[in-house]
Design a protein around this motif. Structure first.
Motif, mmCIF file in Angstrom:
data_model
loop_
_atom_site.group_PDB
_atom_site.id
_atom_site.type_symbol
_atom_site.label_atom_id
_atom_site.label_comp_id
_atom_site.label_asym_id
_atom_site.label_seq_id
_atom_site.Cartn_x
_atom_site.Cartn_y
_atom_site.Cartn_z
ATOM 1 N N GLU A 1 0.594 -1.149 -0.001
ATOM 2 C CA GLU A 1 0.251 0.123 -0.342
ATOM 3 C C GLU A 1 1.018 1.332 -0.205
ATOM 4 O OE1 GLU A 1 -3.829 -1.876 3.421
ATOM 5 O OE2 GLU A 1 -1.389 -0.879 3.746
ATOM 6 N N ILE A 2 0.497 1.987 -0.438
ATOM 7 C CA ILE A 2 0.980 3.393 -0.613
ATOM 8 C C ILE A 2 0.254 4.588 0.575
ATOM 9 C CG2 ILE A 2 1.682 5.641 -1.713
ATOM 10 C CD1 ILE A 2 1.845 3.119 -4.562
ATOM 11 N N GLN A 3 0.894 5.027 1.514
ATOM 12 C CA GLN A 3 0.147 5.986 2.570
ATOM 13 C C GLN A 3 0.535 7.550 1.756
ATOM 14 O OE1 GLN A 3 0.931 5.027 6.023
ATOM 15 N NE2 GLN A 3 -0.845 5.853 7.109
ATOM 16 N N ILE A 4 -0.522 7.847 1.786
ATOM 17 C CA ILE A 4 -0.414 9.327 1.136
ATOM 18 C C ILE A 4 -0.654 10.508 1.780
ATOM 19 C CG2 ILE A 4 -2.082 11.374 -0.988
ATOM 20 C CD1 ILE A 4 -0.335 8.124 -2.138
ATOM 21 N N GLU A 5 0.776 11.245 2.157
ATOM 22 C CA GLU A 5 0.447 11.789 3.453
ATOM 23 C C GLU A 5 1.156 13.206 3.392
ATOM 24 O OE1 GLU A 5 1.130 9.299 7.595
ATOM 25 O OE2 GLU A 5 2.443 8.315 6.121
ATOM 26 N N THR A 6 1.424 13.484 2.360
ATOM 27 C CA THR A 6 2.100 14.856 1.526
ATOM 28 C C THR A 6 1.290 15.266 0.820
ATOM 29 O OG1 THR A 6 3.834 14.360 -0.066
ATOM 30 C CG2 THR A 6 4.112 13.772 2.605
ATOM 31 N N SER A 7 1.427 16.507 0.854
ATOM 32 C CA SER A 7 0.999 17.781 -0.211
ATOM 33 C C SER A 7 1.412 17.391 -2.146
ATOM 34 C CB SER A 7 1.545 18.999 -0.524
ATOM 35 O OG SER A 7 2.260 19.585 -0.349
ATOM 36 N N GLN A 8 3.231 16.659 -1.977
ATOM 37 C CA GLN A 8 3.958 16.465 -3.192
ATOM 38 C C GLN A 8 3.277 15.656 -3.937
ATOM 39 O OE1 GLN A 8 5.462 17.711 -0.177
ATOM 40 N NE2 GLN A 8 6.502 18.795 0.051
ATOM 41 N N ALA A 9 2.578 14.297 -2.514
ATOM 42 C CA ALA A 9 2.234 13.437 -2.976
ATOM 43 C C ALA A 9 0.899 13.108 -4.120
ATOM 44 C CB ALA A 9 1.951 12.089 -2.048
ATOM 45 N N ILE A 10 0.395 14.449 -4.198
ATOM 46 C CA ILE A 10 -1.050 15.000 -4.523
ATOM 47 C C ILE A 10 -0.522 15.899 -5.832
ATOM 48 C CG2 ILE A 10 -3.706 15.644 -4.385
ATOM 49 C CD1 ILE A 10 -3.411 13.356 -2.720
ATOM 50 N N LEU A 11 0.109 16.884 -5.719
ATOM 51 C CA LEU A 11 0.836 17.436 -6.672
ATOM 52 C C LEU A 11 1.714 18.019 -6.937
ATOM 53 C CD1 LEU A 11 -1.408 19.863 -9.037
ATOM 54 C CD2 LEU A 11 -1.067 21.320 -6.994
ATOM 55 N N ALA A 12 2.780 17.322 -8.160
ATOM 56 C CA ALA A 12 4.365 17.416 -7.886
ATOM 57 C C ALA A 12 4.585 18.473 -8.772
ATOM 58 C CB ALA A 12 4.562 16.964 -9.402
ATOM 59 N N THR A 13 5.949 19.215 -8.672
ATOM 60 C CA THR A 13 5.443 20.611 -9.192
ATOM 61 C C THR A 13 5.574 21.008 -9.852
ATOM 62 O OG1 THR A 13 8.226 19.477 -9.003
ATOM 63 C CG2 THR A 13 7.952 19.794 -7.300
ATOM 64 N N ASP A 14 5.515 20.215 -11.462
ATOM 65 C CA ASP A 14 5.101 20.058 -12.638
ATOM 66 C C ASP A 14 3.555 20.462 -13.008
ATOM 67 O OD1 ASP A 14 4.137 18.572 -12.428
ATOM 68 O OD2 ASP A 14 5.557 17.131 -13.741
ATOM 69 N N GLY A 15 2.567 20.645 -12.070
ATOM 70 C CA GLY A 15 1.563 20.493 -12.386
ATOM 71 C C GLY A 15 0.504 19.087 -12.275
ATOM 72 N N THR A 16 1.727 18.002 -12.370
ATOM 73 C CA THR A 16 0.840 16.781 -12.547
ATOM 74 C C THR A 16 0.238 15.822 -11.475
ATOM 75 O OG1 THR A 16 3.183 16.026 -12.366
ATOM 76 C CG2 THR A 16 2.099 16.493 -15.037
ATOM 77 N N ALA A 17 -0.310 15.095 -11.620
ATOM 78 C CA ALA A 17 -1.159 13.819 -10.168
ATOM 79 C C ALA A 17 -0.165 13.732 -9.842
ATOM 80 C CB ALA A 17 -2.345 13.315 -10.154
ATOM 81 N N THR A 18 1.232 12.931 -8.885
ATOM 82 C CA THR A 18 1.932 12.772 -8.291
ATOM 83 C C THR A 18 1.361 11.516 -8.111
ATOM 84 O OG1 THR A 18 2.874 14.412 -7.769
ATOM 85 C CG2 THR A 18 4.181 12.626 -6.778
#
Length: 434
Positions: free
Chosen positions: A225-242
């Protein structure tokens, strides 16, 4: 033209046109099959329980069930009082209460994670080594004795530099211990926390590949499982969905995306008093996770509440109502799994889940029966809706909210029939009722 006369059929396109189009779309067809295989059609637990590595014991699961039953006996000793606390309809009071008690007696925990991350914290290496080896032994013994939860595993430390080596070593000790005790159990689940970059997922994949090679296991045997706990996990610096890139980086090994309520909220600067799974920031993150995971076979889990049902009865009731409401809210948004942090959360976890499936059972079952039998009704359903209806019934069966006999009574379908409608082939979703 008279009734029964054969209709004249005419076409204008040469057969080669269809062949050429199919050939041109072959790469897309293959890509769809690879990236979007659909739901795995396996049971998804309704919750995950996290127990620190130093606290986990052979009797942990039974202890959680006993503590939950004791809380019911003390703070809501009967069906009427329990229903009054949660606002359950009269017709649901007895069946929900009876099923909650039965669940707590026979299967109090559906998914247990022995935690070596935040719930465990930094420890001397020798101490964590021993705890990881002990966890492997206890998990293996539980499966051997038939006392295990359907799903069990560990949450290791993350792939960030300060704790990376420690996390890898703990995972190695745990998996090696399972292998030495007889092999990996079918219900094994691993959780990789605080994932920020897709490259960290790739690193986990490579780690598991090496372990499989070392033990001559089938490639891809071990998922995580991948745990999503940071903003960078949702939105990358290039604007894509990490998170979408993380799913692909897992190369088919990702089994779930788990939302981390408090770490994610804190990452966005949400104050402690407002860190909750129904905060707008939480809704946004989970919506992105849900869209990224749709069709990939990766399931999404909600987070937890840190408001514990402890103290005087009035305080317990308040916490129960909060947990019940958050769980019902998540279910309505198709987050069928969440975290439970305390044994006293179990009564309201199961009450919310059972009420959700029981109150909609008759309507869903009858609607599916009308679709299957082509008997119509006031709603015109399509294959995709039949998929959702049968999936709803199967989830209710898996957790114990429903019985196959009552489902068969209304639908006339077996479990195998339901599974066929819940996991149709891709092309069947554009067809009609069979």
């Amino acid at each position: 033209m008279g009734q029964g006369a054969q209709e004249k059929v005419a076409t204008s396109l040469a057969g080669a046109v269809s062949e050429e189009i199919s050939a041109s779309l072959a790469p897309v067809d293959a890509e769809l099959e690879r990236r979007y295989p659909g739901d795995p059609a396996t049971r998804q637990p309704v919750h995950t329980v996290y127990v620190p590595g130093d606290v986990f014991a052979a009797d942990t699961i039974r202890s959680w069930g006993d503590q939950a039953l004791a809380a019911l006996d003390e703070h809501a000793p009967g069906a009427v009082s329990f229903a009054a606390v949660l606002g359950l309809a009269d017709e649901l009071a007895e069946p929900v209460h009876a099923r909650v008690r039965a669940k707590l007696e026979h299967e109090p925990v559906e998914d247990l994670r022995v935690d070596f991350e935040d719930g465990y914290g930094p420890r001397p290496d020798a101490e964590e080594d021993e705890a990881a080896a002990r966890a492997a032994r206890l998990v293996s013994e539980a499966y051997e004795k038939g006392t295990a939860a359907p799903y069990m595993g560990i949450r290791m430390k993350c792939m960030e530099a300060p704790v990376r080596d420690r996390g890898i070593r703990t995972l190695d000790i745990f998996l090696t211990g399972l292998m030495e005790a007889g092999g990996l159990p079918d219900g094994l689940v691993l959780t990789l926390p605080k994932v920020t970059y897709a490259e960290q997922v790739t690193a986990m994949v490579r780690l598991l590949e090496e372990f499989e090679k070392a033990h001559e296991l089938e490639p891809g045997r071990i998922g995580f499982e991948i745990q999503i706990e940071t903003s960078q996990a949702i939105l990358a610096t290039d604007g894509t969905a990490t998170v979408a890139r993380m799913i692909q980086a897992a190369e088919g090994r990702a089994t779930g995306l788990h939302y981390g309520t408090f770490d994610y909220s804190a990452c966005l600067g949400v104050s402690a008093a407002h860190q909750a799974s129904d905060h707008p920031a939480a809704d946004h993150a989970k919506a992105i996770m849900q869209v990224a995971a749709a069709g990939t076979g990766v399931r999404v889990s909600d987070g937890s509440t840190n408001v514990l049902p402890v103290g005087p009865t009035s305080q317990v009731h308040d916490a129960w109502r909060l947990h019940y409401g958050l769980t019902r809210r998540a279910l309505a948004r198709a987050y069928y799994q969440g975290w439970d942090m305390h044994p006293r959360h179990l009564p309201t976890r199961y009450a919310a889940v059972f009420a959700y499936y029981r109150e909609g059972f008759e309507q869903a079952a009858a609607r599916l029966a009308r679709y299957v039998n082509r008997t119509g009704g006031n709603v015109m359903d399509e294959p995709a809706t039949a998929k959702a209806l049968s999936g709803y019934l199967l989830r209710g069966l898996d957790c114990g909210a429903l019985d196959i006999a009552e489902v068969a009574r209304v639908t006339g379908l077996t479990r195998t029939d339901l599974e066929g409608y819940a996991a149709p082939r891709r092309g069947d979703l554009t067809g009609s009722a069979k």
